[in-house]
Design a protein around this motif. Structure first.
Motif, PDB file in Angstrom:
ATOM      1  N   GLU A   1       0.964  -1.141   0.052  1.00  0.00           N
ATOM      2  CA  GLU A   1      -0.056  -0.114   0.009  1.00  0.00           C
ATOM      3  C   GLU A   1       0.722   1.191  -0.095  1.00  0.00           C
ATOM      4  O   GLU A   1       0.650   2.163  -0.717  1.00  0.00           O
ATOM      5  CB  GLU A   1      -0.873  -0.105   1.339  1.00  0.00           C
ATOM      6  CG  GLU A   1      -2.067   0.888   1.258  1.00  0.00           C
ATOM      7  CD  GLU A   1      -2.906   0.785   2.452  1.00  0.00           C
ATOM      8  OE1 GLU A   1      -3.091   1.878   3.158  1.00  0.00           O
ATOM      9  OE2 GLU A   1      -3.159  -0.310   2.853  1.00  0.00           O
ATOM     10  N   GLN A   2       1.893   1.323   0.861  1.00  0.00           N
ATOM     11  CA  GLN A   2       2.693   2.545   0.959  1.00  0.00           C
ATOM     12  C   GLN A   2       3.716   2.622  -0.088  1.00  0.00           C
ATOM     13  O   GLN A   2       3.782   3.620  -0.993  1.00  0.00           O
ATOM     14  CB  GLN A   2       3.856   2.128   1.812  1.00  0.00           C
ATOM     15  CG  GLN A   2       4.589   3.081   2.391  1.00  0.00           C
ATOM     16  CD  GLN A   2       5.760   2.978   3.061  1.00  0.00           C
ATOM     17  OE1 GLN A   2       6.181   1.843   3.393  1.00  0.00           O
ATOM     18  NE2 GLN A   2       6.908   3.570   3.001  1.00  0.00           N
ATOM     19  N   ARG A   3       3.951   1.244  -1.064  1.00  0.00           N
ATOM     20  CA  ARG A   3       4.667   1.673  -2.290  1.00  0.00           C
ATOM     21  C   ARG A   3       3.645   2.191  -3.549  1.00  0.00           C
ATOM     22  O   ARG A   3       4.288   3.121  -4.108  1.00  0.00           O
ATOM     23  CB  ARG A   3       4.951  -0.222  -2.750  1.00  0.00           C
ATOM     24  CG  ARG A   3       6.146   0.016  -3.648  1.00  0.00           C
ATOM     25  CD  ARG A   3       6.674  -1.539  -3.854  1.00  0.00           C
ATOM     26  NE  ARG A   3       7.433  -1.955  -2.821  1.00  0.00           N
ATOM     27  CZ  ARG A   3       7.011  -3.274  -2.075  1.00  0.00           C
ATOM     28  NH1 ARG A   3       5.926  -3.847  -2.455  1.00  0.00           N
ATOM     29  NH2 ARG A   3       7.516  -3.734  -0.894  1.00  0.00           N
ATOM     30  N   ALA A   4       2.405   1.789  -3.315  1.00  0.00           N
ATOM     31  CA  ALA A   4       1.561   2.393  -4.370  1.00  0.00           C
ATOM     32  C   ALA A   4       1.246   3.778  -4.163  1.00  0.00           C
ATOM     33  O   ALA A   4       1.523   4.652  -5.099  1.00  0.00           O
ATOM     34  CB  ALA A   4       0.271   1.650  -4.481  1.00  0.00           C
ATOM     35  N   GLU A   5       1.190   4.302  -2.948  1.00  0.00           N
ATOM     36  CA  GLU A   5       1.348   5.548  -2.424  1.00  0.00           C
ATOM     37  C   GLU A   5       2.363   6.632  -2.929  1.00  0.00           C
ATOM     38  O   GLU A   5       2.180   7.509  -3.312  1.00  0.00           O
ATOM     39  CB  GLU A   5       0.762   5.662  -0.889  1.00  0.00           C
ATOM     40  CG  GLU A   5       0.337   7.046  -0.553  1.00  0.00           C
ATOM     41  CD  GLU A   5       0.326   7.007   0.972  1.00  0.00           C
ATOM     42  OE1 GLU A   5       0.825   7.894   1.544  1.00  0.00           O
ATOM     43  OE2 GLU A   5      -0.206   5.985   1.555  1.00  0.00           O
ATOM     44  N   ASN A   6       3.451   5.776  -2.680  1.00  0.00           N
ATOM     45  CA  ASN A   6       4.765   6.627  -2.839  1.00  0.00           C
ATOM     46  C   ASN A   6       5.005   6.685  -4.572  1.00  0.00           C
ATOM     47  O   ASN A   6       5.701   7.708  -4.839  1.00  0.00           O
ATOM     48  CB  ASN A   6       6.009   5.660  -2.473  1.00  0.00           C
ATOM     49  CG  ASN A   6       6.234   5.861  -0.821  1.00  0.00           C
ATOM     50  OD1 ASN A   6       5.752   6.863  -0.481  1.00  0.00           O
ATOM     51  ND2 ASN A   6       6.928   4.985  -0.160  1.00  0.00           N
ATOM     52  N   LYS A   7       4.542   5.877  -5.262  1.00  0.00           N
ATOM     53  CA  LYS A   7       4.647   5.864  -6.705  1.00  0.00           C
ATOM     54  C   LYS A   7       3.885   6.930  -7.218  1.00  0.00           C
ATOM     55  O   LYS A   7       4.438   7.828  -8.056  1.00  0.00           O
ATOM     56  CB  LYS A   7       4.104   4.544  -7.235  1.00  0.00           C
ATOM     57  CG  LYS A   7       4.889   4.152  -8.686  1.00  0.00           C
ATOM     58  CD  LYS A   7       4.360   2.708  -9.209  1.00  0.00           C
ATOM     59  CE  LYS A   7       4.929   2.693 -10.500  1.00  0.00           C
ATOM     60  NZ  LYS A   7       4.329   1.550 -11.198  1.00  0.00           N
ATOM     61  N   ASN A   8       2.838   7.243  -6.641  1.00  0.00           N
ATOM     62  CA  ASN A   8       1.914   8.247  -7.108  1.00  0.00           C
ATOM     63  C   ASN A   8       2.628   9.741  -6.723  1.00  0.00           C
ATOM     64  O   ASN A   8       2.654  10.673  -7.100  1.00  0.00           O
ATOM     65  CB  ASN A   8       0.527   8.252  -6.434  1.00  0.00           C
ATOM     66  CG  ASN A   8      -0.256   7.196  -7.279  1.00  0.00           C
ATOM     67  OD1 ASN A   8      -0.071   6.785  -8.346  1.00  0.00           O
ATOM     68  ND2 ASN A   8      -1.176   6.696  -6.440  1.00  0.00           N
ATOM     69  N   LYS A   9       3.235   9.477  -5.563  1.00  0.00           N
ATOM     70  CA  LYS A   9       3.989  10.647  -4.785  1.00  0.00           C
ATOM     71  C   LYS A   9       5.099  11.062  -5.696  1.00  0.00           C
ATOM     72  O   LYS A   9       5.267  12.234  -5.942  1.00  0.00           O
ATOM     73  CB  LYS A   9       4.128  10.699  -3.389  1.00  0.00           C
ATOM     74  CG  LYS A   9       3.059  10.720  -2.604  1.00  0.00           C
ATOM     75  CD  LYS A   9       3.451  10.677  -1.124  1.00  0.00           C
ATOM     76  CE  LYS A   9       4.209  11.722  -0.321  1.00  0.00           C
ATOM     77  NZ  LYS A   9       4.454  11.209   1.143  1.00  0.00           N
TER      78      LYS A   9
ATOM     79  N   TRP B   1      10.966  11.553   3.031  1.00  0.00           N
ATOM     80  CA  TRP B   1      10.277  10.620   2.253  1.00  0.00           C
ATOM     81  C   TRP B   1      11.590  10.492   1.088  1.00  0.00           C
ATOM     82  O   TRP B   1      11.353   9.084   0.574  1.00  0.00           O
ATOM     83  CB  TRP B   1       9.057  11.706   1.711  1.00  0.00           C
ATOM     84  CG  TRP B   1       8.487  10.840   0.469  1.00  0.00           C
ATOM     85  CD1 TRP B   1       7.727   9.744   0.664  1.00  0.00           C
ATOM     86  CD2 TRP B   1       8.723  11.092  -0.758  1.00  0.00           C
ATOM     87  NE1 TRP B   1       7.346   9.299  -0.717  1.00  0.00           N
ATOM     88  CE2 TRP B   1       7.830  10.230  -1.603  1.00  0.00           C
ATOM     89  CE3 TRP B   1       9.485  12.315  -1.646  1.00  0.00           C
ATOM     90  CZ2 TRP B   1       7.522  10.393  -3.015  1.00  0.00           C
ATOM     91  CZ3 TRP B   1       9.170  12.250  -2.854  1.00  0.00           C
ATOM     92  CH2 TRP B   1       8.300  11.396  -3.494  1.00  0.00           C
TER      93      TRP B   1
END
Lengths: 154, 102
Positions: free
Chosen positions: A62-70, A99
């Motif tokens: 979940e964190q990876r997906a969020e980071n990818k967008n960021k 981050w």
């Protein structure tokens, strides 16, 4: 990459043309660590270990997906970089720095894993290994720049 | 009026006994960081400071232990807290696990 000044809760960096280009290229490689790569435990001694491992994998995914967008938003934000006489200025908050350190280390460690996680620092340089060695070295270079700005490098 | 000798109960002694009992019942879990030759030493020190709130000297001590001995036991905690710390360390891509303290 060097820190020009800190102002309030902002850190202002100078980047040369090629540095900015390299930062953009390397950040686009995120994520590099394969999913479900990190074990919660090396031994089978935890209660409900499979369930706990699954939860950890899900949280990291979940964190990876969020980071990818960021990362995408970070590179697309026109206010992030501004032109100066000799290159670019990059403005970061302390939260951004923290981050970015995580993102860059994922790229560094992930590139090392792709190389076969060699124990020796010197990896044979050839057509296959060169892009991964480059990613490792460049992400490490920017990590050191950020850590130095926090007064922790060098 | 003469003083009478009564058994002295110190404040907190009952609570301490209860705490010890709880600790005995709940097994401890060790949070361990393992050496990866790829992680920068300054970065590992920084992560330990962020995750555990340690001073630089303590963070450096554990970083050097990881570097020289291949691993360092960072904390001993309840299962829930140990899981939390492992998750935090893995967010920073450090090689961290938790093991039951036998």
């Amino acid at each position: 990459m060097r820190l020009i000044r800190t102002s309030g809760d902002k850190l202002l960096f100078h980047l040369g043309q090629r540095e900015k280009q390299a930062l953009g290229v390397v950040l686009k490689l995120y994520p590099r660590i394969p999913s479900a790569h990190q074990p919660l435990s090396k031994t089978a001694t935890l209660p409900d270990q499979d369930a706990a491992q699954r939860l950890l994998d899900e949280a990291l995914a979940e964190q990876r997906a969020e980071n990818k967008n960021k990362v995408r938003a970070f590179l697309a934000n026109p206010k992030r970089f501004s032109v100066d006489e000799k290159g670019w200025r990059l403005t970061l908050s302390p939260v951004d720095v923290e981050w970015l350190l995580q993102i860059l280390n994922d790229i560094r460690v992930g590139s090392w894993i792709i190389l076969g996680a060699p124990e020796e620092k010197e990896e044979e340089l050839n057509e296959t290994t060169a892009p991964h060695i480059w990613a490792m070295e460049v992400s490490g270079y920017f990590q050191m720049g950020l850590l130095e700005a926090l007064g922790k490098g060098g | 009026m003469p003083e009478t000798a009564t058994p002295e109960i110190l404040p907190g002694s009952v609570q301490e006994e209860e705490t010890k009992t709880n600790l005995d019942l709940e097994p401890g879990y060790l949070v361990i960081c393992w050496n990866d030759p790829v992680n920068l030493m300054e970065y590992v020190t920084h992560v330990f400071q962020r995750v555990f709130g340690w001073r630089q000297k303590k963070a450096e001590f554990h970083m050097l232990q990881v570097h020289r001995q291949g691993k360092s036991v960072l904390v001993r905690e309840s299962m829930e807290k140990a899981e939390h710390y492992v998750h935090q360390l893995q967010k920073y891509s450090l090689h961290a696990t938790m093991e039951r303290d036998e």
